[in-house]
Design a protein around this motif. Structure first.
Motif, PDB file in Angstrom:
ATOM      1  N   GLU A   5      32.349  40.726  45.580  1.00  0.00           N
ATOM      2  CA  GLU A   5      33.804  40.786  45.304  1.00  0.00           C
ATOM      3  C   GLU A   5      34.451  40.045  46.555  1.00  0.00           C
ATOM      4  OE1 GLU A   5      34.231  44.944  42.843  1.00  0.00           O
ATOM      5  OE2 GLU A   5      33.445  45.143  44.889  1.00  0.00           O
ATOM      6  N   GLU A   9      37.134  37.103  46.093  1.00  0.00           N
ATOM      7  CA  GLU A   9      38.461  37.137  46.427  1.00  0.00           C
ATOM      8  C   GLU A   9      38.742  35.963  47.433  1.00  0.00           C
ATOM      9  OE1 GLU A   9      40.241  41.291  47.278  1.00  0.00           O
ATOM     10  OE2 GLU A   9      39.887  40.397  49.259  1.00  0.00           O
ATOM     11  N   GLU A  25      47.183  36.887  41.322  1.00  0.00           N
ATOM     12  CA  GLU A  25      46.325  37.892  41.016  1.00  0.00           C
ATOM     13  C   GLU A  25      45.944  38.869  42.302  1.00  0.00           C
ATOM     14  OE1 GLU A  25      41.522  37.003  39.607  1.00  0.00           O
ATOM     15  OE2 GLU A  25      42.847  35.428  39.466  1.00  0.00           O
ATOM     16  N   GLU A  28      49.134  41.219  42.348  1.00  0.00           N
ATOM     17  CA  GLU A  28      48.799  42.341  41.216  1.00  0.00           C
ATOM     18  C   GLU A  28      47.806  43.359  41.728  1.00  0.00           C
ATOM     19  OE1 GLU A  28      50.807  42.838  38.779  1.00  0.00           O
ATOM     20  OE2 GLU A  28      51.967  41.005  39.138  1.00  0.00           O
ATOM     21  N   LYS A  29      46.876  42.997  42.382  1.00  0.00           N
ATOM     22  CA  LYS A  29      45.580  43.776  42.689  1.00  0.00           C
ATOM     23  C   LYS A  29      46.103  44.797  43.574  1.00  0.00           C
ATOM     24  CE  LYS A  29      40.799  43.451  44.220  1.00  0.00           C
ATOM     25  NZ  LYS A  29      39.854  42.653  44.687  1.00  0.00           N
ATOM     26  N   TYR A  30      46.590  44.450  44.740  1.00  0.00           N
ATOM     27  CA  TYR A  30      46.914  45.198  45.781  1.00  0.00           C
ATOM     28  C   TYR A  30      48.437  45.688  46.016  1.00  0.00           C
ATOM     29  CZ  TYR A  30      42.680  43.607  47.777  1.00  0.00           C
ATOM     30  OH  TYR A  30      41.064  43.350  48.119  1.00  0.00           O
ATOM     31  N   SER A  74      42.239  42.709  52.115  1.00  0.00           N
ATOM     32  CA  SER A  74      42.919  43.707  52.148  1.00  0.00           C
ATOM     33  C   SER A  74      43.236  44.285  53.551  1.00  0.00           C
ATOM     34  CB  SER A  74      42.488  44.891  51.406  1.00  0.00           C
ATOM     35  OG  SER A  74      41.371  45.326  51.845  1.00  0.00           O
TER      36      SER A  74
END
Lengths: 186, 94
Positions: A5, A9, A25, A28-30, A74
């Motif tokens: 993953e 990323e 992308e 939207e994910k975070y 992240s």
């Protein structure tokens, strides 16, 4: 996050460096996670919304300088968000707010003998009020954001052992003062 | 009173609250705007640095020119003085 993953990323990040639209992308994910992280530290939806947007703008502005350092992207996002929160409180000169969900506290604290009553909650809040702010920040990242100590150290710009020490000290006090079992084994 | 305030929330955090602020288009727009401003500032700074350098070179050249002029006038005076002294010395002997 698995290695696969993280690698995927990283590919998106590299693509985003060439074409910013690819960053959608990641956004939207975070977005929810960053919004909630900031909301927990401000207690105000509008401020959290503004600071989240500013976080992502800063991320986009500095994306060409981003380098993979062995942990998920992240962590970098949280670090920038954390800096935005710090900047906000420095500017507004108000007290830092920690807006904690009761349910999350219940998940963390498992009752030993006594029942979970309002008085215990109030005592717990008072206890948390007395904790140093940096200790609360570490606890928040560890228990509400599920970050490991390496990531916490990177986000809050401290050493890994410093992050661990703060957590253990806070939890030890909690165990002693409240006669509670804490679902945490490091 | 501590440096922070703890607030306990009874309700769970939902995605709906965050949805109100989710707007990648606006973030992109702001990013492009900031990049444009950054570029303008960079060009302006470069221009200012070049301008300062050119001004410094002109000032240094002028100062050097002035010093050169002063030196040459001092040398001429010294030559004239050195030329007259032996002559006067000779006349005194007679």
């Amino acid at each position: 996050m698995t290695d696969d993953e993280i690698r995927k990323e990283q590919e998106i990040i590299e693509r985003s460096k060439k074409d910013v639209k690819a960053f959608g992308e990641i956004y939207e994910k975070y977005f929810d996670r960053i919004f909630n992280f900031i909301y927990r530290q401000t207690g105000d939806e509008d401020i959290a919304g503004d600071l989240s947007s500013q976080t992502f703008i800063n991320v986009l502005n500095n994306l060409p300088r981003y380098e993979f350092r062995g942990f998920a992207f992240s962590a970098w996002l949280y670090k920038i968000a954390s800096n935005e929160v710090r900047k906000h409180y420095r500017k507004s000169k108000t007290k830092q707010v920690f807006s904690i969900e009761e349910l999350k506290v219940r998940e963390l604290v498992e009752q030993a003998d006594d029942g979970w009553d309002e008085e215990t909650v109030q005592r717990l809040l008072n206890y948390m009020n007395d904790l140093p702010t940096d200790m609360l920040q570490v606890l928040e990242l560890r228990f509400f954001e599920d970050k490991d100590f390496k990531e916490i150290a990177f986000i809050l710009e401290m050493t890994e052992s410093g992050a661990k020490m703060r957590t253990y000290r806070a939890l030890d006090k909690l165990r002693q003062n409240f006669n509670l079992k804490i679902r945490y084994n490091g | 009173m501590g440096k922070h305030e703890i607030r306990l929330r009874r309700q769970r955090m939902t995605a709906r609250g965050a949805d109100r602020f989710r707007n990648f288009g606006a973030v992109m727009e702001r990013h492009e705007q900031e990049m444009r401003i950054k570029k303008i500032i960079r060009v302006f700074t470069l221009f200012a640095v070049i301008l300062i350098l050119v001004m410094l070179i002109i000032i240094v050249m002028r100062v050097e020119k002035k010093q050169g002029q002063k030196k040459s006038s001092v040398t001429t005076f010294a030559l004239v003085k050195n030329h007259r002294e032996p002559f006067l010395y000779k006349t005194d002997l007679h």
